[in-house]
Design a protein around this motif. Structure first.
Motif, short mmCIF file in Angstrom:
data_model
loop_
_atom_site.label_atom_id
_atom_site.label_comp_id
_atom_site.label_asym_id
_atom_site.label_seq_id
_atom_site.Cartn_x
_atom_site.Cartn_y
_atom_site.Cartn_z
N THR A 287 0.83 -1.21 0.00
CA THR A 287 0.00 0.00 0.00
C THR A 287 0.86 1.26 0.00
OG1 THR A 287 -1.75 -1.16 1.13
CG2 THR A 287 -1.80 1.22 1.28
N GLN A 288 1.85 1.27 0.90
CA GLN A 288 2.67 2.47 1.02
C GLN A 288 3.49 2.70 -0.26
OE1 GLN A 288 5.90 2.53 3.86
NE2 GLN A 288 5.12 4.44 4.69
N LEU A 381 0.22 6.59 1.86
CA LEU A 381 1.50 6.95 2.47
C LEU A 381 1.42 6.86 3.99
CD1 LEU A 381 2.45 10.02 0.25
CD2 LEU A 381 3.66 7.83 0.35
N ARG A 382 0.25 7.19 4.52
CA ARG A 382 0.08 7.18 5.98
C ARG A 382 0.05 5.76 6.52
NH1 ARG A 382 -4.90 10.07 6.66
NH2 ARG A 382 -3.84 11.87 5.82
N ARG A 383 -0.47 4.80 5.69
CA ARG A 383 -0.64 3.44 6.18
C ARG A 383 0.67 2.72 6.41
NH1 ARG A 383 -5.45 0.81 2.72
NH2 ARG A 383 -6.58 2.75 2.58
N GLY A 384 1.73 3.25 5.84
CA GLY A 384 3.02 2.60 6.07
C GLY A 384 3.40 2.67 7.50
N ASN B 118 10.63 5.76 2.52
CA ASN B 118 9.70 5.20 1.54
C ASN B 118 10.38 4.75 0.25
OD1 ASN B 118 7.63 5.52 3.29
ND2 ASN B 118 6.58 7.13 2.16
#
Lengths: 384, 250
Positions: A287-288, A381-384, B118
């Motif tokens: 997801t991220q 991005l937040r779910r990471g 990321n």
């Protein structure tokens, strides 16, 4: 790096899971290859049936015999060009597992009735000269390494010879080839007159007649006329097209087409769920990363294409490999030692196989791809 | 000097706005509001916020958690849209762009640096950096050259083929910075870039960002909780309850 490389990079994540999923796809397509070959084997008689050929058998069942005298009577029926007798011999060559279909036939009539059996003029002449002569199809000649001049002993299971014992000995005088790929080249044919003289019982009786008619459009009319002729005799007949007879013969085993379709349907449904689950799990775990792709500028459509591409790549590589290996294995020939004389991967089913590969890739990836496409970048991005 | 300015959310950004040369203002936010729904409850995160971001400045956004710093950053990055108001970057109203156009705009104009880097774990450092370039009409050789330049800038040429797990936190963040600058974006946005690093490593990252700003003229907006990090910026804005409350030139 290319977009294809980016797509393929997803497979480096969980190699064991990838391997297991890919193996399940390979096995599914191996199964597909065998099942379509089996279906084709059972359909073979129906597919190659001559439109102008019909079969006349006993009205009760094909194992009830008919008098030899019917041949001339059938040939007199308007619309019939020719008739020739056949019988099921059912002998054994060396081992009961070696299944060979054997028929006593009238050579000239039979070869005229079945022009798809190609025999050289010299071998045909030799067969007409030799009462104990037999001809065989190329497939079994190769399988048993038979060559012209070989003497082939066949053990009778029903039709014992007059001389005692159970062995009939034939001299191989010819090897025929098939005009088409579907032509049955596994038959063992010997002379009706030799059989008639030497069998212990059943003189004057044969199994069924193959007949040729002038006009296939009038098949029903001719069949009715023939059956009408023998309706009050001790051996009433049932006349049907060669295709219908082959179909009813295949149907004795069951509706093979429906069985194969049902098995394949179940297998591919399960595979669809397995691959779909793998893809969905992959998307959930990433997801991220999908958020990052969107953040750096990948559009929703590009993310959709990326995930769909992954599933297409997985299904394409594993399914393609499965089809290729299946094709190779099926090309090795009949795995049943003779029960399925025509055993090959039908080209039309290869097209179906490719369509299934593409369908599997598309449908297994569709939901996860839509899920990835709909992800809001900031949420991802937040779910990471 | 930090100033207590209750209405400076407007004046903070708008201070000197009238005089500002259009070419010197890179981003202009006017009356920006952002509301989220949390179940039945509506949460107002940004309240009528105005901001002008000058070209070539290094702006630090500070404030307590939940004050709206990251939301503001997301709006500037085109990752999210305001509930009301306008967001204009380099003369373009990005709040009016379609999702596809906004993604393309991000690819061309924005470089993002994240707190937790990321990076894609299955791609080497160089391939992570190359990722945004896949969207640009460049040949493989051109992409390779740009990746090499970006990797050199963050002094990680020798780690190009390493996977993220083979790199330290500081190195991973450098790769993240290289990925952010590889497209030569108009605007670099960093969300707590040193939040996951120790002081020494964080200083190295801040040195790098400062150099990008000072030597390469990059406009940077950095969200941070850390005054030490914020001190590297050329301007510091504080956010409280969805409004810009103070301004301080560093």
């Amino acid at each position: 790096m290319t977009r294809l490389g980016l797509m393929a990079s997803a497979f480096r994540r969980h190699r064991l899971r990838l391997l297991l999923t890919a193996m399940s796809i390979v096995v599914a397509f191996l199964l597909f290859s065998y099942l379509v070959a089996i279906r084709k084997a059972f359909q073979m008689g129906v597919d190659v049936a001559g439109a102008d050929r019909m079969m006349v058998r006993h009205s009760v069942s094909i194992i009830q015999s008919l008098p030899t005298s019917y041949e001339a009577e059938i040939e007199r029926v308007p619309g019939v060009v020719d008739a020739t007798p056949l019988s099921w011999f059912g002998g054994i060559y060396q081992d009961p597992k070696n299944f060979i279909a054997q028929f006593p036939v009238k050579p000239e009539e039979y070869l005229a009735m079945y022009p798809e059996f190609r025999l050289s003029p010299e071998q045909k002449a030799a067969w007409l000269r030799t009462r104990t002569g037999a001809i065989v199809g190329r497939t079994i000649a190769d399988k048993y390494h038979w060559k012209i001049g070989d003497r082939i002993p066949i053990q009778a299971t029903v039709w014992r010879p007059k001389g005692g014992g159970a062995t009939w000995e034939f001299e191989l005088v010819g090897i025929y080839d098939g005009a088409e790929k579907e032509t049955d080249t596994t038959q063992f044919l010997f002379r009706q007159d030799f059989f008639e003289e030497n069998k212990q019982f059943g003189q004057g009786r044969i199994g069924w007649y193959a007949i040729r008619i002038k006009d296939p459009a009038r098949a029903a009319e001719v069949a009715k006329a023939i059956d009408q002729q023998f309706v009050n005799s001790p051996a009433a007949t049932k006349t049907e097209t060669e295709g219908a007879m082959a179909q009813s013969f295949a149907d004795q085993v069951g509706n093979i087409g429906a069985i194969v379709t049902a098995i394949l349907g179940a297998v591919f449904f399960i595979i669809l769920v397995v691959v779909g689950n793998t893809m969905a799990q992959g998307v959930r775990e990433r997801t991220q990363e999908i958020g990052v792709l969107k953040a750096v500028g990948f559009t929703n459509g590009e993310v959709l294409a990326l995930v769909l591409g992954e599933s297409m790549l997985l299904a394409g590589v594993a399914g393609g490999f499965g089809l290729a290996v299946g094709w190779l294995l099926v090309s090795q020939g009949d795995p049943t030692n003779g029960f399925l004389p025509i055993f090959f991967f039908p080209p039309e089913d290869l097209v179906l196989g490719i369509a299934l590969v593409l369908g599997l890739g598309l449908f297994s990836g569709l939901l996860p791809a839509l899920q990835a496409m709909r992800l809001r970048t900031v949420d991802a991005l937040r779910r990471g | 000097m930090m100033q207590p300015v209750s209405s400076l959310s407007r004046s903070a950004g708008t201070a000197g706005l009238a005089e500002a040369d259009a070419s010197s203002t890179l981003a202009r936010l006017r009356g920006v509001e952002k509301q989220f729904r949390r179940g039945a409850e509506a949460v107002q995160v940004l309240r009528g916020l105005d901001l002008d971001l000058r070209r070539g400045e290094f702006l630090a956004l500070m404030g307590p958690s939940g004050s709206g710093k990251s939301t503001l950053l997301n709006l500037l990055a085109g990752l999210d849209r305001p509930s009301a108001g306008s967001v204009e970057v380099a003369g373009q109203r990005i709040d009016q762009l379609s999702a596809g156009a906004l993604a393309r705009w991000r690819a061309r104009h924005v470089g993002l640096i994240f707190q937790f880097y990321n990076l894609l774990p299955v791609l080497s450092a160089a391939k992570n950096v190359e990722l945004p370039l896949l969207l640009a009409p460049l040949s493989r050789a051109q992409r390779k050259a740009q990746v090499a330049t970006a990797m050199a800038l963050v002094e990680l040429e020798h780690r190009a083929k390493h996977l993220p797990r083979q790199l330290s936190g500081g190195e991973q963040q450098r790769v993240g910075i290289a990925r952010a600058i590889v497209t030569d974006p108009t605007l670099i946005l960093a969300d707590e870039p040193t939040g996951d690093l120790d002081r020494k490593t964080g200083d190295g990252i801040l040195d790098l960002m400062q150099a990008l700003n000072a030597e390469h003229g990059k406009t940077i907006v950095m969200v941070t909780h850390d005054p030490h990090a914020a001190a590297r910026a050329t301007r510091i804005l504080h956010m409280v309850d969805g409004q810009l409350s103070t301004e301080m030139d560093a």
